[in-house]
Write a protein that holds these residues in place. Sequence first.
Motif, mmCIF file in Angstrom:
data_model
loop_
_atom_site.group_PDB
_atom_site.id
_atom_site.type_symbol
_atom_site.label_atom_id
_atom_site.label_comp_id
_atom_site.label_asym_id
_atom_site.label_seq_id
_atom_site.Cartn_x
_atom_site.Cartn_y
_atom_site.Cartn_z
ATOM 1 N N TYR A 30 -6.922 10.189 -4.177
ATOM 2 C CA TYR A 30 -7.171 9.054 -3.286
ATOM 3 C C TYR A 30 -6.064 8.032 -3.436
ATOM 4 C CZ TYR A 30 -9.129 6.200 -7.156
ATOM 5 O OH TYR A 30 -9.318 5.490 -8.324
ATOM 6 N N ILE A 31 -5.859 7.260 -2.353
ATOM 7 C CA ILE A 31 -4.823 6.240 -2.333
ATOM 8 C C ILE A 31 -5.372 4.978 -1.692
ATOM 9 C CG2 ILE A 31 -2.893 7.871 -2.243
ATOM 10 C CD1 ILE A 31 -2.706 7.350 0.761
ATOM 11 N N ARG A 32 -4.637 3.892 -1.859
ATOM 12 C CA ARG A 32 -4.954 2.638 -1.176
ATOM 13 C C ARG A 32 -4.009 2.466 -0.002
ATOM 14 N NH1 ARG A 32 -6.035 1.972 -6.623
ATOM 15 N NH2 ARG A 32 -8.160 1.196 -7.027
ATOM 16 N N ARG A 33 -4.319 1.496 0.826
ATOM 17 C CA ARG A 33 -3.572 1.271 2.062
ATOM 18 C C ARG A 33 -2.066 1.154 1.810
ATOM 19 N NH1 ARG A 33 -5.817 -2.140 6.772
ATOM 20 N NH2 ARG A 33 -7.394 -2.674 5.240
ATOM 21 N N ASP A 34 -1.681 0.429 0.753
ATOM 22 C CA ASP A 34 -0.255 0.177 0.519
ATOM 23 C C ASP A 34 0.501 1.399 0.011
ATOM 24 O OD1 ASP A 34 -1.256 0.326 -2.031
ATOM 25 O OD2 ASP A 34 -0.632 -1.682 -2.654
ATOM 26 N N GLN A 35 -0.218 2.497 -0.241
ATOM 27 C CA GLN A 35 0.433 3.720 -0.692
ATOM 28 C C GLN A 35 0.693 4.711 0.441
ATOM 29 O OE1 GLN A 35 -2.678 4.347 -3.782
ATOM 30 N NE2 GLN A 35 -0.962 4.657 -5.195
ATOM 31 N N LEU A 36 0.228 4.393 1.644
ATOM 32 C CA LEU A 36 0.429 5.289 2.781
ATOM 33 C C LEU A 36 1.901 5.532 3.078
ATOM 34 C CD1 LEU A 36 -2.317 4.029 5.266
ATOM 35 C CD2 LEU A 36 -2.172 6.314 4.251
ATOM 36 N N CYS A 37 2.745 4.545 2.761
ATOM 37 C CA CYS A 37 4.171 4.677 3.059
ATOM 38 C C CYS A 37 4.831 5.820 2.299
ATOM 39 C CB CYS A 37 4.895 3.367 2.756
ATOM 40 S SG CYS A 37 4.747 2.844 1.026
ATOM 41 N N ARG A 38 4.163 6.357 1.313
ATOM 42 C CA ARG A 38 4.736 7.456 0.534
ATOM 43 C C ARG A 38 4.627 8.794 1.261
ATOM 44 N NH1 ARG A 38 2.524 6.322 -5.571
ATOM 45 N NH2 ARG A 38 3.533 8.336 -5.922
ATOM 46 N N PHE A 39 3.976 8.801 2.420
ATOM 47 C CA PHE A 39 3.750 10.060 3.127
ATOM 48 C C PHE A 39 4.208 9.990 4.581
ATOM 49 C CE2 PHE A 39 0.542 9.691 -0.214
ATOM 50 C CZ PHE A 39 0.769 10.864 -0.913
ATOM 51 N N LYS A 40 5.313 9.308 4.835
ATOM 52 C CA LYS A 40 5.772 9.094 6.208
ATOM 53 C C LYS A 40 6.146 10.385 6.938
ATOM 54 C CE LYS A 40 7.206 4.275 6.303
ATOM 55 N NZ LYS A 40 6.264 3.992 7.415
ATOM 56 N N SER A 41 6.540 11.403 6.197
ATOM 57 C CA SER A 41 6.970 12.646 6.846
ATOM 58 C C SER A 41 5.829 13.648 7.007
ATOM 59 C CB SER A 41 8.105 13.287 6.045
ATOM 60 O OG SER A 41 7.664 13.628 4.751
ATOM 61 N N ALA A 42 4.628 13.268 6.599
ATOM 62 C CA ALA A 42 3.502 14.197 6.621
ATOM 63 C C ALA A 42 2.748 14.120 7.945
ATOM 64 C CB ALA A 42 2.561 13.894 5.460
ATOM 65 N N GLN A 43 1.806 15.033 8.113
ATOM 66 C CA GLN A 43 0.862 15.007 9.222
ATOM 67 C C GLN A 43 -0.535 14.806 8.652
ATOM 68 O OE1 GLN A 43 2.355 18.878 10.932
ATOM 69 N NE2 GLN A 43 2.176 17.733 12.852
ATOM 70 N N PHE A 44 -1.444 14.284 9.499
ATOM 71 C CA PHE A 44 -2.755 13.879 8.997
ATOM 72 C C PHE A 44 -3.860 14.269 9.969
ATOM 73 C CE2 PHE A 44 0.544 10.939 7.694
ATOM 74 C CZ PHE A 44 0.350 10.809 6.319
#
Length: 268
Positions: free
Chosen positions: A198-212
Amino acid sequence: MDLNNLQRNFEGYLNTPILWCDDDLYRLKPYILRTSAPEPFEEHLGHNLRLGKMVERFVFHQLAADLSCTILADNIQIQDGKRTIGELDVLLMTKAGPVHLEIIYKFYLYDPDEGDTEISHWIGPNRQDALVQKLSKLKEKQLPLLYHPKTQPLLEHLGLALTKIKQEVLFKAQLFLPLDLKDAVFHKLNPACVVGFYIRRDQLCRFKSAQFFIPEKGDWIMNCHENVAWLDDVDFTTEVNTWLDKKRSPLCWLKEGDTIEKFFVVWW
């Protein structure tokens, strides 16, 4: 519910291990299902069936395929006049004798700052539920219902002697660790239940190249698969923020290359 999704949820249920195996936890004995690969689940379920009730139908389907036991009664409401005192999930007759079985399926996140024991670190995605609370409820409320005077006529009708009934729990769970936690310690719980992070909102930037993908809650059980409408990081962030702003933590899927895994984005 879409039949393909229903079967995927059933397979996800089958693939979910029980939360503890070897020792009693809180003096709660785990029930070990004997059938690992029953027939596909083809029972029609309503669209608005809660996840917990769907799991119960999966368990009953699996128990029906187990020749070593017989379901005597399920979803038994215990009444005191017009007031419902509680419900027994299922009464079984096994080769070892009668069993009162309670069924639980949960999603827990490991918060090292919550509590001071291995068990107390595990909380629900929205912090409104905790493993300690559920175990206590089982021990203090759900299992003692078997011994309530209003339950005795049912047992007599089924020809069961109260002193002969064993009480066990089928407790399955999906567990999630903080993204950067590498050394979670498991002495009491089954580490095979860990399925993601699990992650917090401010950690989303670590997955910019991913799909969701954000599945409906009724589909949280299923294993990840390719055949969904994937979102890029911009659309995903927009959608997930609507959840977080309402203080709701969604379960999501993350696709990076050929790897797909589950994770929660938490609001807290």
